[in-house]
Scaffold this motif. Sequence first.
Motif, PDB file in Angstrom:
ATOM      1  N   GLU A 189       0.801  -1.377  -0.055  1.00  0.00           N
ATOM      2  CA  GLU A 189       0.093   0.037   0.213  1.00  0.00           C
ATOM      3  C   GLU A 189       0.883   1.319   0.044  1.00  0.00           C
ATOM      4  N   PRO A 190       0.619   2.172  -0.956  1.00  0.00           N
ATOM      5  CA  PRO A 190       1.364   3.579  -0.818  1.00  0.00           C
ATOM      6  C   PRO A 190       1.008   4.239   0.305  1.00  0.00           C
ATOM      7  N   MET A 191       2.073   5.182   0.731  1.00  0.00           N
ATOM      8  CA  MET A 191       1.823   6.282   1.641  1.00  0.00           C
ATOM      9  C   MET A 191       0.769   7.326   1.215  1.00  0.00           C
ATOM     10  N   ARG A 192      -0.322   7.346   2.019  1.00  0.00           N
ATOM     11  CA  ARG A 192      -1.325   8.424   1.610  1.00  0.00           C
ATOM     12  C   ARG A 192      -1.388   9.595   2.824  1.00  0.00           C
TER      13      ARG A 192
END
Lengths: 414, 443
Positions: free
Chosen positions: B98-101
Amino acid sequence: MRRYLLSLLLCCLPLTAGASSLTLLSSYPQTMLSHFIEAFEAEHPDIRIDLLWRRPQDALQWLDENNGAGTDVVWLPSWRAFQQLKQQDFLQPLSLHHDVLPASLGDFPLHDSDNAFIASEMAGYGLFFVPDDLERLNLKAPERWQELTDFAWYQHIAMPVPSQVGYAPMLIDQLLQAEGWQAGWSQWLAIAANSRLIGRGSDFVTDQVLQQRASIGLTLDFFAESTIASGGNGQFVYPKQTAFNPAPIGILKRAGNVEAAELFVQFVISHPGQTLLLHPDIRKKPVNPQVYAGRSLANPFALELQTAYNIDQGLHRREFNSALFDAAITDNHQLLTTVWQAIHALPASQHPPLRQQLLNWPVNEPDNNDANLQACQQRHDNNEAEQQCQAFQQHWQQRFQAHYQQLLDHIQSR
Amino acid sequence: MIRLFILLLALIPAGGFADTDISSDERSRRALALPMPAMPDALISQFNDGRSLFNQMWVIAPSTTPDIDGLGPLFNSLSCLECHPGNGRGRAPDSPGEPMRSMLVRLSVTDDEGNVWPHPVYGEQLQERAIPGVPAEGQARVHYESVSVTLADGVEIELRRPTISLSHPGYGEFGDVLVSGRIGPPLIGMGLIDAISDDTILQWVDYQSSLPEGIVGRPHWLQAAADQPPRIGRFGVKAGIATLERQIAQAFHEDLGITSAAFPRENCTAGQTACLAAPSGGDPELTEQQLAAVNLYLSLLAIPEPAVETEQIRFGRQQFAAAACIHCHRPAMTTAKDAVPALLANRQVDLYSDLLLHDMGPDLADHRPEADASGSEWRTAPLWGLGLAEQVADRVGYLHDGRARTVLEAILWHGGAAQASRDAVIEMSTAEREALLAFLQSL
């Protein structure tokens, strides 16, 4: 220290096989986009969305300059923008399954006739108020816009100015279409005379109401309903006649990643996608009717409302109406409210003829070829048009000013 | 000094102290986004401007909307709101996929003498996004290793220990780089924190020195310029910034790529040629008025009042004192008399932080010194509004890097100077621990 460095630096991961990116051009707020992007990326971990954010007008200009290239999906709450994109032949026909959407809401189509774009969500116009506050003021929550023309509402209404607030032009025009041009404008004059005008950089209409600077606000359902869902203690109602504004989504002809683009559009109209619209931060109305089933939600497909609205007509005269609104109302608001108050300071028997005089709308309904309508329509694109539209607005601003002043002098000389 | 401690307990009466000029009792989703009730009418429009700039999605230049363009060339997010949803906190990704949001990664390198510098190519922050035509700097991912802790009553808690990896370098290998992952912290009472005098902060160091527990925090003295007196840093998780204005301008610069008078050049280093050549959105992109509006907005947001005190909450407050939490999480301070706007002056604020740095032990350390703060030192996190965290956003994280998914997990990561507090919580009876958590949720 070195030891930590090594342990911290896991080696570079190779690009995930098949990873692709999807460019989305949109003007929605962060809260809405976050929910959709996060949910879509969770469902499709191999696709990363690159967001290009631009306001609708700016997005059109940008696409124009790039000849319709540089993005895959366009998602803007602006029917007008999509008509222009279609005209420019920038959109590709949608080949995905969108039969989950009904053909129309009332007579508002939810699919473009040539399949160039489809509706993704919608928002309807109505009234926001705090029931206890109205009760304390002895005011009854209106069922029709016309009830707001009563002087009892004087200084109690918050009303957005169409030349400055993006959602207001359709609010104005839906009443003109429903009531007829002259009657509709007369009603707006009276409502505006009772109102505080909300322009660019003002408070939100909902804030005006919650902070008791106004008792009722003319607004879109989702502004009110997300405020309520977030803790504001108001209520929102649709008047019996109102309009819903569907927001389209489409895929560019020159999209680089058509496959991912289709997946995204499909996701937006899917049941899970449409359900995201109900989040307290968003509160837009789903265009997929299945989502309403089993939920206590005002369902525009089932409400007993009159929502007839001709979008083409509305878009055509949008700038013309906004210029007229400024001429009659925004630029003369002080004077308009002064006469309005002066009339109602007189004994009640004298109100009707004076009100009629004040509210008499002197401008004829334009047809689509009207030169001023055309000029106003193009005012943001070309200088000459802008000058002509300005001159038109100024002419009427002076006429209205003179008219209000004359009436005021007449009342004061009694 | 012990008297001061007693005084301080007396200062947090049942239900907490409510100053209805500046606080709100709403505990709803928008609780952190309301103006202070006594905000003067004359400031409403500036407050609204600040709000819209804070929520604004910034646009890549050139555009037909010059007031909001200039995003990038390198950036982490399009808006402030993305990392501070609802003006609250962000979170860490749950898996490396999961990317950093709502999280970012700070970078530095050490030279042979052990001095710490910004990365010569990547600068002080990894920008994971870029405008078209400019390579992004790379991707940061969080990997977790599970660690479990058993409490005295037998309850087992799974903690997750993060490591950060960098990949897809846009400008050559990262090399030996120190990384520090941070989630967006909640933005509560920013103007009030700005309005606390250095002396008020220092008083607490004296108080802590008198304690038997050996908990003594350190002010993070910062020297802005040689000709200016040093000031105590108080913004950021290592208190590395002294004023709110500076903090905001830096956020615009590092996180969004928006230049301002204080940061007139784009956030590109010398080696990032495409970045340097990208079109600008104005000189600078953020005007003084815009900066002032965002500053006013963040300053005049109402602070949340604690929830009504129940028996359990009162009991929990006693646990908070008994476990020595209160020595670092200082319950109350008073802002300076001459603060501007005047609404912020001479207010008692219950932030539950001493704004001092504490060594929190190796488990929490990022091993990346920042100015004068070491890798294991952190600013005591203010706890006001803690119970609203999960109200204002859907998923949130605790501690600087969001590793903790719950408040209890956050407490169990306390080490170093707070080791004894953590151990006390482990030893608590179920009722005591639940009361402590109820107290924290009431803030």
